[in-house]
Design a protein around this motif. Structure first.
Motif, short mmCIF file in Angstrom:
data_model
loop_
_atom_site.label_atom_id
_atom_site.label_comp_id
_atom_site.label_asym_id
_atom_site.label_seq_id
_atom_site.Cartn_x
_atom_site.Cartn_y
_atom_site.Cartn_z
N GLU A 198 7.15 59.09 62.53
CA GLU A 198 6.01 58.20 62.76
C GLU A 198 5.09 58.73 63.86
N ALA A 199 5.71 59.32 64.92
CA ALA A 199 4.90 59.81 66.03
C ALA A 199 4.52 61.29 65.84
N LYS A 200 4.91 61.86 64.72
CA LYS A 200 4.68 63.28 64.41
C LYS A 200 5.19 64.16 65.56
N ALA A 201 6.39 63.86 66.03
CA ALA A 201 6.96 64.61 67.16
C ALA A 201 8.00 65.61 66.66
N ASP A 202 8.53 66.38 67.59
CA ASP A 202 9.53 67.39 67.29
C ASP A 202 10.79 66.73 66.69
N GLU A 203 11.29 67.29 65.59
CA GLU A 203 12.41 66.63 64.92
C GLU A 203 13.73 66.72 65.70
N HIS A 204 13.77 67.57 66.73
CA HIS A 204 15.00 67.67 67.54
C HIS A 204 15.38 66.38 68.23
N TRP A 205 14.41 65.47 68.31
CA TRP A 205 14.70 64.19 68.96
C TRP A 205 15.88 63.46 68.33
N HIS A 206 16.19 63.78 67.07
CA HIS A 206 17.28 63.00 66.48
C HIS A 206 18.63 63.32 67.13
N TYR A 207 18.70 64.41 67.90
CA TYR A 207 19.95 64.69 68.62
C TYR A 207 20.26 63.62 69.66
N LEU A 208 19.22 62.93 70.09
CA LEU A 208 19.42 61.81 71.01
C LEU A 208 20.31 60.77 70.33
N GLY A 209 20.06 60.53 69.06
CA GLY A 209 20.89 59.59 68.31
C GLY A 209 22.33 60.06 68.24
N TRP A 210 22.49 61.36 68.01
CA TRP A 210 23.84 61.93 67.93
C TRP A 210 24.59 61.79 69.23
N MET A 211 23.88 62.08 70.31
CA MET A 211 24.54 61.99 71.61
C MET A 211 25.04 60.57 71.84
N GLY A 212 24.23 59.60 71.41
CA GLY A 212 24.63 58.19 71.56
C GLY A 212 25.90 57.88 70.78
N ILE A 213 25.94 58.32 69.54
CA ILE A 213 27.10 58.04 68.71
C ILE A 213 28.36 58.64 69.34
N HIS A 222 2.20 51.10 69.18
CA HIS A 222 3.48 50.63 68.62
C HIS A 222 4.35 49.97 69.68
N SER A 223 4.44 50.62 70.85
CA SER A 223 5.28 50.01 71.88
C SER A 223 4.63 48.72 72.39
#
Ligand code: PHE
Length: 453
Positions: free
Chosen positions: A87-102, A414-415
């Protein structure tokens, strides 16, 4: 149409249901078990002050960010981060944040469940009268004998994990919601009664003095990091639990109001525990820095000597276990939601898988207290290492990334729309905290700990 988007896992049935669930996730062993013992280890007042500042200035704005990101993404942390990034057209590496949380959630739960197992065992000890007329030495011995037994610890850890898996299997808004409605208020009443007991002990004011009079010479870089880590741990932020709970949050509910209420409740419970524990510590000539066993070595003395102590002891440990359960389901939910949403598991299978992995890792902590107590990495047992890496490193790093994302990557509109703050000034204050203060504070504390500052 984001406005009508709902989580595949359903939604909270009402505003108060969400407040209850979020408070249930926040209030747990972190407040009643961990806060007193790390306050004791880190010298009291000054540590408490840093902790409170961290909750107010870093914790609350990051919790708001994590909730709004969850509500906008509407999925498990990985999928949520993927959709927010797109949605924000940002770097896709951000999804690692989700992984770190899990991963952080599973690792925390692995030792959290062991300690919750201690609390469960103490329900039985309270019931069978083990604390009756016991003095400080007897209570200390009781605890030492208990944690020396891997079999007993394994038994209670297993029982607690099974209970967690059973609740998670029912889904977010079944069972748990109903139990929490009476649990939180009763826990609160019981704590107030115990404060009443603490007031009758000879060292009540010494306890208060220890807790509330800051002695800044006791602060080290590491104790500041521990205070900050505790703010994250206790609020339950930085690892995606709030993100998933936010995903189940209906659009019309005010995020800010909820976050402030939950944070205040969480902080009050932690402070009350301190007000109960330290007078007992000093009145019985005990050391405040005795470590993770602190509440198990102090509270039984109170239950053993006070009027109605038998009943209060049972009730207290039952409620502690229940408060731990409402946090453990939050710790495992990111992993469970990920398994359901991306692997096509049903709830039952997902909680079985995530729960079994967590259960197995838990043995590292079990043995840290007995057979492997001499096995140390960087001078820490496996339990201490797991706690340090998750609470002091992974959660603040996760929180830092959440602040960066919500403040700098996400589209402003959005925020703004998710937070729906009453006036532009409050939104700007939030922006200021999330863009500059929170990330800078986390960064500086890290620099201090690695010795750069
Ligand atoms: N906040 C919980 C407690 O204080 C622990 C927790 C941490 C829960 C992280 C969820 C996420 O006991």
């Amino acid at each position: 149409m984001t406005d009508t988007k709902k989580s595949p896992q359903g939604e909270w049935s009402s505003h108060s249901a969400f407040i209850m669930a979020a408070t249930g996730s926040a209030v747990g062993l972190g407040n009643i078990w961990k806060f007193p013992y790390i306050t004791g280890e880190n010298g009291g007042g000054a540590f408490v002050l840093v902790y409170l500042l961290c909750v107010a200035l870093i914790g609350i704005p990051i919790m708001m960010s994590e909730t709004l990101m969850g509500r906008r993404g509407r999925h498990n942390p990985v999928t949520t981060m993927e959709s927010l990034t797109a949605e924000a057209k940002a770097d896709e590496h951000w999804h690692y944040l989700g992984w770190m949380g899990i991963i952080a959630g599973i690792l925390i739960l692995s030792y959290y469940s062991v300690i919750a197992g201690w609390a469960s065992a103490y329900v039985l000890k309270a019931f069978t009268g083990s604390f009756f007329d016991a003095d400080a030495a007897a209570v200390k011995q009781l605890f030492a004998d208990f944690i020396a037994s891997p079999v007993q610890l394994a038994f209670w850890h297993t029982a607690f994990m099974l209970a967690t898996m059973w609740i998670v299997k029912q889904g977010v808004n079944n069972g748990l919601e109903k139990a929490l409605r009476w649990l939180m208020p009763s826990l609160f009443v019981l704590l107030i009664l115990l404060v009443g007991y603490a007031m009758t002990t000879p060292s009540y004011f010494q306890g208060l003095h220890f807790l509330f009079t800051p002695d800044f010479s006791k602060l080290t870089g590491n104790s500041i990091l521990t205070a900050m880590g505790q703010a994250f741990f206790s609020l339950g932020i930085g690892m995606g639990a709030v993100m998933v709970y936010g995903a189940y949050l209906p659009k019309k509910i005010s995020i800010t109001e909820t976050v402030v209420v939950v944070s205040i409740a969480d902080t009050v419970v932690a402070l009350l525990s301190g007000i109960i524990i330290f007078p007992i510590v000093f009145s019985n000539g005990l050391q405040p820095d005795s470590g993770p066993g602190l509440i198990f070595e102090t509270l039984p003395i109170a239950f053993g000597s006070m009027i109605g102590g038998w009943l209060f002891g049972i009730l207290f440990f039952v409620m502690l276990v229940l408060a731990a359960l409402s946090s453990s389901v939050a710790l495992i939910e990111p992993a469970v939601a990920w398994l359901i949403e991306t692997r096509g598991f049903n709830r039952e299978k997902a909680s079985l898988y995530a729960g079994s992995v967590t259960w197995l890792i838990g043995f590292a902590s079990i043995f840290s207290f007995n057979s492997w107590s001499g096995f140390k990495i960087f001078g820490q047992t496996l339990f201490e290492l797991l706690d340090y890496v998750t609470a002091n490193l992974m959660l603040p790093i996760g929180g830092f990334a959440i602040a960066m994302f919500a403040g700098r990557i996400m589209v402003r509109g959005h925020s703004e729309q998710e937070l729906d703050l009453p006036n532009p000034l409050t939104y700007q204050i939030w922006q200021l905290l999330i863009k500059y203060l929170a990330p800078a504070a986390v960064f500086l504390v890290f620099l201090d700990v690695v010795g750069v500052l």
